[in-house]
Design a protein around this motif. Structure first.
Motif, PDB file in Angstrom:
ATOM      1  N   ALA A  35      -4.696  -8.879 -18.693  1.00  0.00           N
ATOM      2  CA  ALA A  35      -3.838  -8.544 -17.546  1.00  0.00           C
ATOM      3  C   ALA A  35      -3.071  -7.242 -17.754  1.00  0.00           C
ATOM      4  CB  ALA A  35      -2.856  -9.684 -17.284  1.00  0.00           C
ATOM      5  N   VAL A  36      -2.479  -7.049 -18.942  1.00  0.00           N
ATOM      6  CA  VAL A  36      -1.630  -5.863 -19.162  1.00  0.00           C
ATOM      7  C   VAL A  36      -2.001  -5.100 -20.428  1.00  0.00           C
ATOM      8  CG1 VAL A  36       0.333  -6.760 -17.846  1.00  0.00           C
ATOM      9  CG2 VAL A  36       0.135  -7.304 -20.287  1.00  0.00           C
ATOM     10  N   GLY A  37      -3.069  -5.491 -21.106  1.00  0.00           N
ATOM     11  CA  GLY A  37      -3.504  -4.764 -22.283  1.00  0.00           C
ATOM     12  C   GLY A  37      -2.602  -4.980 -23.490  1.00  0.00           C
ATOM     13  N   ILE A 182      15.466   0.117 -31.211  1.00  0.00           N
ATOM     14  CA  ILE A 182      14.821   1.397 -31.522  1.00  0.00           C
ATOM     15  C   ILE A 182      13.320   1.305 -31.242  1.00  0.00           C
ATOM     16  CG2 ILE A 182      14.198   2.954 -33.409  1.00  0.00           C
ATOM     17  CD1 ILE A 182      16.983   2.261 -34.631  1.00  0.00           C
ATOM     18  N   ALA A 183      12.699   0.211 -31.676  1.00  0.00           N
ATOM     19  CA  ALA A 183      11.273   0.019 -31.431  1.00  0.00           C
ATOM     20  C   ALA A 183      10.981  -0.039 -29.939  1.00  0.00           C
ATOM     21  CB  ALA A 183      10.796  -1.271 -32.113  1.00  0.00           C
ATOM     22  N   ALA A 184      11.841  -0.734 -29.183  1.00  0.00           N
ATOM     23  CA  ALA A 184      11.633  -0.865 -27.740  1.00  0.00           C
ATOM     24  C   ALA A 184      11.756   0.478 -27.031  1.00  0.00           C
ATOM     25  CB  ALA A 184      12.633  -1.870 -27.159  1.00  0.00           C
ATOM     26  N   VAL A 185      12.733   1.292 -27.449  1.00  0.00           N
ATOM     27  CA  VAL A 185      12.929   2.605 -26.829  1.00  0.00           C
ATOM     28  C   VAL A 185      11.678   3.467 -26.975  1.00  0.00           C
ATOM     29  CG1 VAL A 185      14.189   4.785 -27.084  1.00  0.00           C
ATOM     30  CG2 VAL A 185      15.447   2.629 -27.003  1.00  0.00           C
ATOM     31  N   VAL A 186      10.975   3.312 -28.094  1.00  0.00           N
ATOM     32  CA  VAL A 186       9.776   4.116 -28.336  1.00  0.00           C
ATOM     33  C   VAL A 186       8.544   3.514 -27.666  1.00  0.00           C
ATOM     34  CG1 VAL A 186       8.216   4.987 -30.122  1.00  0.00           C
ATOM     35  CG2 VAL A 186      10.687   4.987 -30.518  1.00  0.00           C
ATOM     36  N   ILE A 187       8.369   2.193 -27.767  1.00  0.00           N
ATOM     37  CA  ILE A 187       7.116   1.555 -27.356  1.00  0.00           C
ATOM     38  C   ILE A 187       7.092   1.165 -25.878  1.00  0.00           C
ATOM     39  CG2 ILE A 187       5.559  -0.377 -27.792  1.00  0.00           C
ATOM     40  CD1 ILE A 187       5.651   1.701 -30.027  1.00  0.00           C
ATOM     41  N   VAL A 188       8.205   0.688 -25.330  1.00  0.00           N
ATOM     42  CA  VAL A 188       8.197   0.228 -23.930  1.00  0.00           C
ATOM     43  C   VAL A 188       7.740   1.325 -22.967  1.00  0.00           C
ATOM     44  CG1 VAL A 188       9.642  -0.590 -22.027  1.00  0.00           C
ATOM     45  CG2 VAL A 188       9.838  -1.647 -24.278  1.00  0.00           C
ATOM     46  N   PRO A 189       8.208   2.570 -23.116  1.00  0.00           N
ATOM     47  CA  PRO A 189       7.696   3.612 -22.200  1.00  0.00           C
ATOM     48  C   PRO A 189       6.187   3.816 -22.303  1.00  0.00           C
ATOM     49  CG  PRO A 189       9.709   4.355 -23.265  1.00  0.00           C
ATOM     50  CD  PRO A 189       9.304   3.077 -23.954  1.00  0.00           C
ATOM     51  N   ILE A 190       5.630   3.639 -23.501  1.00  0.00           N
ATOM     52  CA  ILE A 190       4.179   3.774 -23.664  1.00  0.00           C
ATOM     53  C   ILE A 190       3.465   2.707 -22.835  1.00  0.00           C
ATOM     54  CG2 ILE A 190       2.271   3.625 -25.305  1.00  0.00           C
ATOM     55  CD1 ILE A 190       4.143   4.721 -27.443  1.00  0.00           C
ATOM     56  N   GLY A 191       3.922   1.468 -22.939  1.00  0.00           N
ATOM     57  CA  GLY A 191       3.328   0.388 -22.156  1.00  0.00           C
ATOM     58  C   GLY A 191       3.535   0.573 -20.671  1.00  0.00           C
ATOM     59  N   ALA A 192       4.728   1.076 -20.282  1.00  0.00           N
ATOM     60  CA  ALA A 192       5.026   1.263 -18.866  1.00  0.00           C
ATOM     61  C   ALA A 192       4.137   2.336 -18.249  1.00  0.00           C
ATOM     62  CB  ALA A 192       6.500   1.630 -18.693  1.00  0.00           C
ATOM     63  N   VAL A 193       3.943   3.445 -18.972  1.00  0.00           N
ATOM     64  CA  VAL A 193       3.086   4.516 -18.464  1.00  0.00           C
ATOM     65  C   VAL A 193       1.642   4.050 -18.379  1.00  0.00           C
ATOM     66  CG1 VAL A 193       2.150   6.793 -18.994  1.00  0.00           C
ATOM     67  CG2 VAL A 193       4.597   6.374 -19.245  1.00  0.00           C
ATOM     68  N   SER A 194       1.204   3.291 -19.390  1.00  0.00           N
ATOM     69  CA  SER A 194      -0.184   2.849 -19.434  1.00  0.00           C
ATOM     70  C   SER A 194      -0.502   1.788 -18.385  1.00  0.00           C
ATOM     71  CB  SER A 194      -0.503   2.304 -20.831  1.00  0.00           C
ATOM     72  OG  SER A 194      -1.789   1.732 -20.878  1.00  0.00           O
ATOM     73  N   GLY A 196       1.823   0.484 -15.875  1.00  0.00           N
ATOM     74  CA  GLY A 196       2.461   0.673 -14.572  1.00  0.00           C
ATOM     75  C   GLY A 196       2.982  -0.609 -13.951  1.00  0.00           C
ATOM     76  N   ALA A 197       2.664  -0.796 -12.669  1.00  0.00           N
ATOM     77  CA  ALA A 197       3.202  -1.910 -11.897  1.00  0.00           C
ATOM     78  C   ALA A 197       2.710  -3.266 -12.370  1.00  0.00           C
ATOM     79  CB  ALA A 197       2.851  -1.727 -10.420  1.00  0.00           C
ATOM     80  N   ALA A 198       1.657  -3.289 -13.170  1.00  0.00           N
ATOM     81  CA  ALA A 198       1.143  -4.576 -13.665  1.00  0.00           C
ATOM     82  C   ALA A 198       2.200  -5.320 -14.474  1.00  0.00           C
ATOM     83  CB  ALA A 198      -0.107  -4.345 -14.510  1.00  0.00           C
ATOM     84  N   LEU A 199       3.105  -4.589 -15.126  1.00  0.00           N
ATOM     85  CA  LEU A 199       4.146  -5.219 -15.938  1.00  0.00           C
ATOM     86  C   LEU A 199       5.204  -5.909 -15.083  1.00  0.00           C
ATOM     87  CD1 LEU A 199       4.749  -2.515 -18.706  1.00  0.00           C
ATOM     88  CD2 LEU A 199       3.499  -4.673 -18.919  1.00  0.00           C
ATOM     89  N   LEU A 200       5.227  -5.600 -13.778  1.00  0.00           N
ATOM     90  CA  LEU A 200       6.231  -6.186 -12.882  1.00  0.00           C
ATOM     91  C   LEU A 200       5.738  -7.444 -12.193  1.00  0.00           C
ATOM     92  CD1 LEU A 200       7.592  -2.902 -11.257  1.00  0.00           C
ATOM     93  CD2 LEU A 200       8.484  -4.162 -13.242  1.00  0.00           C
ATOM     94  N   ASN A 201       4.572  -7.942 -12.614  1.00  0.00           N
ATOM     95  CA  ASN A 201       4.020  -9.181 -12.047  1.00  0.00           C
ATOM     96  C   ASN A 201       4.908 -10.357 -12.443  1.00  0.00           C
ATOM     97  OD1 ASN A 201       2.543 -11.535 -11.479  1.00  0.00           O
ATOM     98  ND2 ASN A 201       0.584 -10.524 -11.866  1.00  0.00           N
ATOM     99  N   TRP A 202       5.536 -10.995 -11.426  1.00  0.00           N
ATOM    100  CA  TRP A 202       6.497 -12.071 -11.719  1.00  0.00           C
ATOM    101  C   TRP A 202       5.837 -13.308 -12.311  1.00  0.00           C
ATOM    102  CZ3 TRP A 202      11.470 -11.299 -12.073  1.00  0.00           C
ATOM    103  CH2 TRP A 202      12.029 -10.193 -11.422  1.00  0.00           C
TER     104      TRP A 202
END
Length: 283
Positions: A35-37, A182-194, A196-202
């Protein structure tokens, strides 16, 4: 520290609970990959873990004087999670953990000065060699998955060494929360860019919260407590059964079965770890 001291036994119990929850969480997380890789799943894991830990422990109340080991600890934490998830996308969970375990095993062996530990190095190398893919076999392990698992192992070694330094200079719970942030600040944007909206699936977010709690927030807090109660070598070795726990979790939750030779290779890594542990505890 006496082997049977109260603090040692509590640390062992914390590590066992951490290993069970983290591998169960990894098995559940792998089901989100379609679903989100792996990168999106890592973003869920680190993002929700950081949020939970910061809300519970409020680490901003006592910030560290020396940020360097904490930043490296957080980067290792993020790199370990991301590369490991990409690895188990390609190879079974139990094999991924066995290969990743080269990191803490290296920490344990480098901490020892006894010649007999070369025997345990030989066991570990033999186990890893048995797990390496046969490039001529189309049904063999994915070589990229193997390489990613080994990179995750290097990050795991850094997580142990810098986690020990960070945790010894302040509150263990605050260290975990800040490192996760610190890990989230670096990694979350990578997942969000890759992703996208799939991460907002409720429908997926509750599962992402569960993964963050099981795979990171709870086990890493328990691990940091254990790191403060035992040396880095002892911590590395007590986690020697994690590849077996991962293989069982992968079989029970994901239906991943291993060959006899793969089980044998995993247990060779475990034997190397236990042997080094007994050697390291000798006076």
């Amino acid at each position: 520290m006496p082997i049977l001291s109260k603090d040692f036994l509590i640390a062992v119990l914390c590590l066992l609970c951490a290993m069970i929850t983290i591998q169960s969480g990894a098995s559940i997380a792998k089901q989100l990959f379609p679903a989100v890789g792996p990168d999106g799943t890592t973003a869920y894991r680190l993002g929700f873990s950081a949020l939970i830990l910061c809300l519970v422990f409020r680490p901003w109340r006592k910030l560290p004087d020396n940020w360097y080991p904490l930043i490296v600890y957080g980067l290792c934490l993020g790199g370990m999670n991301l590369t490991f998830y990409f690895a188990i996308e390609r190879i079974p969970l139990g094999i991924g953990v066995a290969l990743e375990f080269t990191g803490p095993l290296a920490v344990a062996l480098m901490s020892s000065k006894r010649k007999r530990d070369y025997l345990w190095v030989a066991f570990a190398v033999a186990g890893i060699l048995l797990l390496l893919p046969d490039l001529g076999d189309v049904d063999g392990l994915d070589p990229i998955g193997v390489l990613l698992a080994l990179v995750a192992g290097a990050c795991w070694a850094g997580y142990i060494l810098f986690g020990k330094r960070s945790g010894s200079s302040g509150s263990g719970s605050s260290t975990v929360a800040l490192g996760m942030a610190i890990a989230a600040v670096v990694i979350v944007p990578i997942g969000a860019v890759s992703q996208g909206a799939a991460l907002l699936n409720w429908q997926l977010i509750p599962l992402g919260i569960a993964i963050g709690l099981l795979s990171s927030a709870l086990p890493y807090s328990l691990e940091m407590f254990a790191l403060r109660k035992m040396p880095a070598q002892g911590f590395s070795i007590m986690m020697s059964v994690e590849p077996a726990i991962a293989a069982v979790a992968g079989f029970m939750i994901l239906g991943e079965s291993l060959t006899v030779w793969q089980w044998f290779a995993i247990f060779m890594v475990i034997i190397a770890s236990l042997g080094s542990s007994m050697s390291g505890q000798e006076k």
